[in-house]
Design a protein around this motif. Structure first.
Motif, PDB file in Angstrom:
ATOM      1  N   LYS A  72       0.830  -1.210   0.000  1.00 42.76           N
ATOM      2  CA  LYS A  72       0.000   0.000   0.000  1.00 42.76           C
ATOM      3  C   LYS A  72       0.865   1.261   0.000  1.00 42.76           C
ATOM      4  CE  LYS A  72      -3.744  -2.277   2.548  1.00 42.76           C
ATOM      5  NZ  LYS A  72      -4.433  -2.403   3.846  1.00 42.76           N
ATOM      6  N   PRO A 125      -6.322  -5.463   6.885  1.00 43.43           N
ATOM      7  CA  PRO A 125      -6.674  -6.031   5.575  1.00 43.43           C
ATOM      8  C   PRO A 125      -8.109  -5.679   5.195  1.00 43.43           C
ATOM      9  CG  PRO A 125      -6.871  -7.723   7.229  1.00 43.43           C
ATOM     10  CD  PRO A 125      -6.367  -6.479   7.953  1.00 43.43           C
ATOM     11  N   ILE A 126      -8.363  -4.383   4.999  1.00 43.55           N
ATOM     12  CA  ILE A 126      -9.718  -3.920   4.694  1.00 43.55           C
ATOM     13  C   ILE A 126      -9.711  -3.220   3.347  1.00 43.55           C
ATOM     14  CG2 ILE A 126     -10.421  -3.690   7.103  1.00 43.55           C
ATOM     15  CD1 ILE A 126      -9.784  -0.728   6.954  1.00 43.55           C
ATOM     16  N   LYS A 127     -10.880  -3.216   2.718  1.00 44.19           N
ATOM     17  CA  LYS A 127     -11.037  -2.583   1.410  1.00 44.19           C
ATOM     18  C   LYS A 127     -12.375  -1.865   1.403  1.00 44.19           C
ATOM     19  CE  LYS A 127     -10.777  -3.628  -3.551  1.00 44.19           C
ATOM     20  NZ  LYS A 127     -12.057  -3.122  -4.008  1.00 44.19           N
ATOM     21  N   SER A 170     -10.336 -11.014   8.876  1.00 44.14           N
ATOM     22  CA  SER A 170     -10.708  -9.826   8.095  1.00 44.14           C
ATOM     23  C   SER A 170     -12.076  -9.300   8.525  1.00 44.14           C
ATOM     24  CB  SER A 170     -10.722 -10.164   6.608  1.00 44.14           C
ATOM     25  OG  SER A 170      -9.446 -10.573   6.169  1.00 44.14           O
ATOM     26  N   ASN A 220     -13.073  -5.634   9.744  1.00 41.53           N
ATOM     27  CA  ASN A 220     -14.173  -4.910   9.103  1.00 41.53           C
ATOM     28  C   ASN A 220     -15.178  -4.399  10.125  1.00 41.53           C
ATOM     29  OD1 ASN A 220     -13.051  -5.402   6.627  1.00 41.53           O
ATOM     30  ND2 ASN A 220     -14.762  -6.551   5.800  1.00 41.53           N
ATOM     31  N   LEU A 242     -17.298  -1.385   4.143  1.00 41.68           N
ATOM     32  CA  LEU A 242     -16.185  -2.198   3.654  1.00 41.68           C
ATOM     33  C   LEU A 242     -16.666  -3.431   2.912  1.00 41.68           C
ATOM     34  CD1 LEU A 242     -14.153  -2.034   6.972  1.00 41.68           C
ATOM     35  CD2 LEU A 242     -13.727  -0.683   4.922  1.00 41.68           C
ATOM     36  N   PRO A 299     -14.005  -9.916   2.794  1.00 41.08           N
ATOM     37  CA  PRO A 299     -12.678 -10.359   2.325  1.00 41.08           C
ATOM     38  C   PRO A 299     -12.737 -11.371   1.192  1.00 41.08           C
ATOM     39  CG  PRO A 299     -13.215 -11.311   4.463  1.00 41.08           C
ATOM     40  CD  PRO A 299     -14.247 -10.266   4.191  1.00 41.08           C
ATOM     41  N   ASN A 350      -9.761 -13.844  -1.157  1.00 41.11           N
ATOM     42  CA  ASN A 350      -8.876 -12.853  -0.546  1.00 41.11           C
ATOM     43  C   ASN A 350      -8.800 -11.583  -1.388  1.00 41.11           C
ATOM     44  OD1 ASN A 350      -7.206 -11.899   1.435  1.00 41.11           O
ATOM     45  ND2 ASN A 350      -5.718 -13.559   1.285  1.00 41.11           N
ATOM     46  N   THR A 357      -8.812  -8.382  -0.884  1.00 44.34           N
ATOM     47  CA  THR A 357      -7.911  -7.274  -0.552  1.00 44.34           C
ATOM     48  C   THR A 357      -6.553  -7.478  -1.203  1.00 44.34           C
ATOM     49  OG1 THR A 357      -9.028  -6.958   1.578  1.00 44.34           O
ATOM     50  CG2 THR A 357      -6.855  -5.976   1.324  1.00 44.34           C
ATOM     51  N   SER A 417      -6.813  -7.145  -5.059  1.00 45.74           N
ATOM     52  CA  SER A 417      -6.900  -5.755  -5.491  1.00 45.74           C
ATOM     53  C   SER A 417      -5.541  -5.074  -5.470  1.00 45.74           C
ATOM     54  CB  SER A 417      -7.885  -4.997  -4.594  1.00 45.74           C
ATOM     55  OG  SER A 417      -7.952  -3.644  -4.945  1.00 45.74           O
TER      56      SER A 417
END
Length: 344
Positions: free
Chosen positions: A80, A109-111, A167, A171, A182, A185, A204, A206, A209
């Motif tokens: 990141k 580990p969040i999106k 995850s 979240n 969010l 995962p 998975n 995250t 991406s």
């Protein structure tokens, strides 16, 4: 501050130091981003943080905390920050403009979600996944009495549940405290219709991406749409394999065997071949084939994982150590909450 039973005082102190190092390093990265323009200079300014993140897992000896720090910080946070150096990725979004959000998105580990949530086809919500994980975990202490096929199924289930539970906890915390919406995962990987579907859209997400942004997209841009697609896919899998190899080294402290790297190389090449076959068959024919092909590819993932993914952490008993550490942590948490012990 009390520590979980079974964790030595020195290890507990080291864990606190690691967390403080992460907090300081990410705070430094946030302020660097506001003062140094994107590009090579910002990347060089952040390079000391990359070095620190590589060393952090070596400060710990417990399997489970080491694995989490290696995954969350050494791999994902570093990736990141590399993207952030060039004003790309999740840390460059408007939601990362405050320090608290920057820290959360960096180290967890969040999106953030850009689309409405899907309704799962199977009723596996977070509490049920957590319960299944807790029920399956003690079976690793009796693995010598289990049939190899049953043991493999348990390993696969535990890996899937571990990723989703950890995850999911991140979240839930982030959403409850900061109100961020969010993504989940994973998206029911057991219902995958192909390898491309499994690795690209279900497992998975995250990690997927980040690899897409940091590896696949730049290489596709450099090499052109035709060659770049093949090179980008294979390179993303190679990077994933090497990072898993590094994580397994941190956890086992044994020389790499490169099994897990070959696992990902095989799947990268397989995804490329599969995509070519899809184009040759066309959508209608592929849609019919996917009914049978999907379960076959899930089986392919499981079998190849049995050959190359699980052995490096099973051979030296790292799986059993991690299971005992997680059970000890759960016992400690339940004791703090005044609940009954897991052993009754």
């Amino acid at each position: 501050m009390s520590r979980p039973e079974g964790m030595h005082e020195q290890e507990f102190n080291n864990l606190i130091k690691v967390h403080l190092s992460v907090l300081f390093s990410l705070s430094y990265s946030f302020f660097i981003g506001s003062r140094i323009p994107k590009g090579k200079l910002r990347f060089l300014s952040l390079s000391p943080v990359f070095f620190v993140f590589i060393l952090l897992p070596l400060k710990l000896s417990s399997v489970f905390p080491t694995g989490l720090i290696a995954l969350f910080i050494t791999w994902l946070s570093t990736l990141k920050l590399v993207l952030f150096s060039f004003d790309l990725g999740p840390l460059s979004s408007h939601q990362s403009k405050s320090l608290q959000n920057f820290l959360l998105i960096s180290c967890l580990p969040i999106k953030t979600s850009q689309s409405p949530k899907k309704t799962p086809k199977l009723p596996l919500n977070s509490p049920l996944k957590s319960l299944l994980f807790v029920l399956l975990l003690p079976t690793l202490n009796q693995k010598q009495n289990l049939h190899p096929i049953l043991l493999l199924a348990i390993y696969c289930c535990l890996l899937y549940l571990l990723v989703d539970v950890v995850s999911g906890i991140c979240n839930s915390f982030t959403k409850a405290v900061f109100g961020m919406e969010l993504e989940m995962p994973s998206d029911e990987p057991y219902l995958s219709t192909s390898l491309q579907d499994f690795w690209g859209r279900r497992w998975n997400l995250t990690v997927t991406s980040l690899l897409r942004d940091a590896v696949y997209t730049p290489l596709r841009s450099i090499c052109g749409p035709l060659l770049g697609r093949t090179v980008g896919v294979v390179a993303a899998f190679v990077v994933s394999g090497l990072m898993h190899e590094l994580i397994f080294y941190y956890v086992t402290r044994e020389a790499p065997t490169w099994e897990v790297t070959w696992f990902f190389v095989l799947h990268g090449v397989s995804v490329v071949v599969e995509s070519r076959v899809k184009k040759l068959l066309g959508r209608p024919k592929w849609g019919v084939c996917s009914v049978v092909y999907g379960p076959m590819m899930v089986a392919f993932v499981i079998v190849t994982a049995h050959w190359w993914f699980f052995p490096p952490v099973v051979r030296n008993g790292a799986d059993e150590k991690a299971a005992k550490e997680i059970m000890s942590l759960l016992e400690w948490m339940m004791g703090k909450a005044g609940l009954t012990s897991l052993h009754g």
